[in-house]
Design a protein around this motif. Structure first.
Motif, short mmCIF file in Angstrom:
data_model
loop_
_atom_site.label_atom_id
_atom_site.label_comp_id
_atom_site.label_asym_id
_atom_site.label_seq_id
_atom_site.Cartn_x
_atom_site.Cartn_y
_atom_site.Cartn_z
N ALA A 1 93.26 45.87 18.61
CA ALA A 1 92.12 45.55 19.74
C ALA A 1 91.65 46.90 19.87
O ALA A 1 90.36 47.10 19.19
CB ALA A 1 91.88 44.85 20.89
N ASP A 2 92.97 47.67 19.75
CA ASP A 2 91.40 49.49 19.72
C ASP A 2 91.61 49.50 18.74
O ASP A 2 90.51 50.95 18.87
CB ASP A 2 93.24 49.74 20.29
N PHE A 3 92.26 49.00 17.50
CA PHE A 3 91.29 49.75 16.29
C PHE A 3 90.63 48.88 15.48
O PHE A 3 90.18 49.27 13.41
CB PHE A 3 93.09 50.38 15.42
N GLN A 4 90.40 47.11 15.66
CA GLN A 4 89.63 46.82 15.15
C GLN A 4 90.41 46.22 13.82
O GLN A 4 89.57 46.37 13.11
CB GLN A 4 87.97 46.99 15.28
N VAL B 1 91.25 46.95 6.32
CA VAL B 1 90.63 47.92 6.96
C VAL B 1 89.30 47.15 7.64
O VAL B 1 89.90 45.97 8.08
CB VAL B 1 89.49 47.46 5.02
N PRO B 2 89.22 48.10 8.97
CA PRO B 2 89.31 47.56 10.33
C PRO B 2 87.79 46.14 9.92
O PRO B 2 86.68 46.91 9.36
CB PRO B 2 88.18 48.65 10.89
N TYR C 1 102.19 51.98 21.02
CA TYR C 1 101.73 51.32 21.66
C TYR C 1 100.68 50.96 20.65
O TYR C 1 99.01 51.44 19.94
CB TYR C 1 100.98 51.51 22.82
N LYS C 2 100.61 49.51 20.70
CA LYS C 2 99.30 48.41 20.42
C LYS C 2 99.33 47.23 21.65
O LYS C 2 99.45 46.76 22.08
CB LYS C 2 100.47 47.17 19.27
#
Length: 265
Positions: free
Chosen positions: A139-142, A159-160, A120-121
């Motif tokens: 948005a979850d992992f930036q 890279v986040p 899921y994204k």
């Protein structure tokens, strides 16, 4: 002694001339305007084709001769639209975590529901990539991801980032991610090219030649392959939205789209 002084004066004069020559002024001159009532403007090309959305969340493509429209009321409000590739226009519906790809007749090519992808994204920004890819911000992992919607596979991720994301724009070769702290410039294979301090810029407009940034009631320009952001000289005004195509900046406010010609002096 006089020869030494004369030589110093000549060198200093040449240095000052060189400095003055390199400091360019970018002026914007009003050339035309167009009355149009739109909720949001998304693009205008070299032929004057205009892409926009109305209050009922319909998406329009307006040429000199025709107007065609696309509507998907089940998905709600259009969050963003990218018209860089007119054969593969992407519409992003953030509330439903979904992207729709349209052809040049605004017929659906693909529909990507990120709620059903594995994994899921949670997507907050979308922009065009090369071939059948789109840039998405997870948005979850930036971090940014380059996603192939045909194969449903992830091609790369960056890279986040460590601050709030404000805007995302891209073409086949570059991707610009504006955050609260920095402007990040990536290549098409995800390598970081530039990291530029954000001193109050709020949003972006982009085409193949220029990146334009908005800060309050002013606009600034970043030339491709450069790191120096320069102000554009134009009258102070409210800027609801802005676009850029080649050497023209379009500013929209109060149902009026103004055309400004950029000139470097």
């Amino acid at each position: 002694m006089q020869k030494v002084v004369l030589l110093f004066v000549l060198i200093f004069s040449c240095f000052c001339f060189t400095q003055e020559k390199t400091e360019q002024q970018i002026k914007a001159t009003l050339k035309d305007s167009l009355k149009i009532k739109a909720k949001a403007l998304y693009g205008i090309d070299n032929f004057g084709t205009l892409y926009y959305a109305t209050e009922n969340n319909s998406f329009f493509k307006k040429t000199k001769d025709t107007i065609i429209t696309y509507s998907n009321f089940q998905l709600g409000e259009i969050t963003s639209a990218n018209t860089f590739n007119p054969l593969k226009i992407n519409l992003f519906y953030k509330d439903f975590n979904t992207v729709v790809i349209l052809d040049n007749r605004l017929a659906e090519i693909s529909k990507i529901d990120f709620n059903t992808t594995q994994p899921y994204k949670n997507v907050s920004f979308v922009s065009s990539g090369y071939d059948n890819t789109i840039w998405i911000f997870n948005a979850d992992f930036q971090y940014l991801e380059l996603y192939d919607y045909k194969t449903k596979k992830l091609k790369l991720k960056t890279v986040p980032v460590q601050s709030e994301v404000l805007d995302l724009k891209s073409d086949y070769n570059y991707c610009y991610l504006l955050t609260q702290n920095y402007l990040f410039v990536y290549s098409y294979f995800g390598s970081l090219i530039h990291k530029i301090k954000n001193i109050g810029y709020e949003s972006l407009a982009f085409n193949e030649a220029h990146l334009v940034l908005k800060k309050e009631t002013s606009l600034f320009i970043l030339e491709k392959n450069d790191t120096k952001i320069q102000p554009i000289q134009l009258p102070k005004m409210l800027i609801k939205q802005f676009l850029v195509t080649n050497e023209t900046v379009y500013i929209y406010d109060e149902n009026l789209l103004r055309y400004y010609q950029l000139k470097i002096e």
